[in-house]
Design an enzyme around this catalytic site. Structure first.
Site, short mmCIF file in Angstrom:
data_model
loop_
_atom_site.label_atom_id
_atom_site.label_comp_id
_atom_site.label_asym_id
_atom_site.label_seq_id
_atom_site.Cartn_x
_atom_site.Cartn_y
_atom_site.Cartn_z
N LYS A 11 -15.33 11.86 45.38
CA LYS A 11 -14.54 10.98 44.52
C LYS A 11 -15.33 10.68 43.25
O LYS A 11 -16.52 10.39 43.32
CB LYS A 11 -14.22 9.69 45.27
CG LYS A 11 -13.58 8.59 44.43
CD LYS A 11 -14.25 7.25 44.69
CE LYS A 11 -15.69 7.25 44.28
NZ LYS A 11 -16.32 5.91 44.25
N PRO A 96 -24.28 14.19 48.26
CA PRO A 96 -25.35 13.19 48.30
C PRO A 96 -24.86 11.86 48.87
O PRO A 96 -23.68 11.51 48.76
CB PRO A 96 -25.74 13.04 46.82
CG PRO A 96 -25.25 14.27 46.16
CD PRO A 96 -24.02 14.68 46.91
N ALA A 99 -24.35 7.71 46.47
CA ALA A 99 -24.41 8.42 45.20
C ALA A 99 -23.30 8.05 44.23
O ALA A 99 -23.21 8.63 43.15
CB ALA A 99 -24.38 9.93 45.45
N ASP A 138 -13.25 2.28 49.18
CA ASP A 138 -12.89 3.59 48.63
C ASP A 138 -12.12 4.47 49.60
O ASP A 138 -11.66 5.55 49.22
CB ASP A 138 -14.15 4.34 48.18
CG ASP A 138 -14.67 3.86 46.84
OD1 ASP A 138 -13.87 3.31 46.06
OD2 ASP A 138 -15.87 4.04 46.57
#
Length: 296
Positions: A11, A96, A99, A138
């Site tokens: 995202k 990652p 991040a 999220d």
């Protein structure tokens, strides 16, 4: 039953405005969110026991398996759906961690999509939507993995007709804790970062429509910002180095940090420019994570 597979796409917050901090401590945001063509891969083998194993180049960075958002989402859904069918998850981790690109949230959303398929549930089922938000702010936007204008604490999603944008994502392999960035932003409970009029203008902003040119989108996005970029760079100054490296790339049109960092992105005029910039950055900074591709 054969194993089921889903991807957890990265995202990217093309814009991120912090409207203010609510009295309950959560932050109200307005963010244009896109998804990249790089992703973790999550496999579900149906079985009697819920479990998770991790593979891939960044598996060791995920921390304790018991704390993984994949298991958190599955357990929360099990509390909502009687006799939920589960199984063994295998997460191939390539994105990652900590991040600013929602890797853990994307994985949790992928888990919910897999469990929905296994249990013949619709993704519009209120129980799945409720679990997504409880798992993380999220996760709802990652559930659909479609470009959106996201508001509130992540629960309000307005789909956007974003075209494919040539991009480069760069992470200096320095984890940044979201809670530390919001702490550095320094808002008190109940404090607005902007005036009421500005908040209303932001929430009613019109973005380009389906069929509009890429240049129109870049111009519109250039008028935005990421309010977390400055506090994140104070915590990890290497973020400023990443932004500078991207701004010096040939053909770049827009550079910004994603989420709470440390991943930064650059949008380019052409795919060729994005690929060339990616190769140059990999050569110059072999310790950085670099992905050249597209956002949509």
């Amino acid at each position: 039953m054969p194993a089921l597979v889903e991807e957890g796409r990265a995202k990217v917050n093309l814009t991120l405005r912090v409207v203010g901090r609510r009295v309950d401590g959560y932050h109200d945001l307005e963010s244009v969110v896109a998804f990249a063509d790089c992703a973790d891969r999550l496999t579900l083998e149906p079985g009697d026991t819920l479990s998770l194993s991790m593979t891939g180049p960044l598996a060791e960075a995920c921390g304790e398996t018991s704390d993984n958002l994949v298991l958190k989402a599955a357990r929360l859904l099990g509390e909502q759906v009687a006799d939920l069918r589960v199984g063994h998850f295998t997460l191939e981790k390539v994105l990652p961690v900590a991040a600013g690109i929602g890797g853990g949230s994307a994985d949790a959303a992928a888990a919910l999509r897999l469990l929905a398929r296994l249990n013949e549930l619709s993704l519009d089922d209120d129980r799945i939507r409720d679990v997504a938000l409880k798992t993380g702010a999220d996760v709802p936007v990652c559930l659909a993995s479609h470009a959106c204008d996201m508001t509130g604490v992540g629960e309000n999603l307005l789909p956007l007709a974003l075209p494919q944008l040539p991009c480069v994502l760069v992470n200096p392999r320095v984890p940044v804790a979201t809670k530390n960035v919001f702490k550095a932003l320094g808002l008190r409970n109940g404090e607005l970062l902007t005036g009421v009029v500005d908040v209303m203008m932001r929430s009613s902003a019109a973005w380009p429509e389906e069929g509009d040119a890429v240049a129109d989108w870049i111009d519109a996005l250039a008028g935005g910002t990421n309010d977390l970029e400055a506090p994140a760079a104070r915590i990890e100054p290497v973020i400023s180095d990443v932004l500078s490296a991207l701004r010096n790339a040939k053909g770049v049109r827009l550079v910004r940090m994603s989420g709470s960092g440390a991943t930064c992105f650059a949008i380019f005029a052409t795919d060729a420019d994005a690929q060339a910039a990616g190769e140059k950055l990999r050569s110059a900074q072999p310790g950085w994570w670099v992905h050249a591709g597209t956002l949509s």
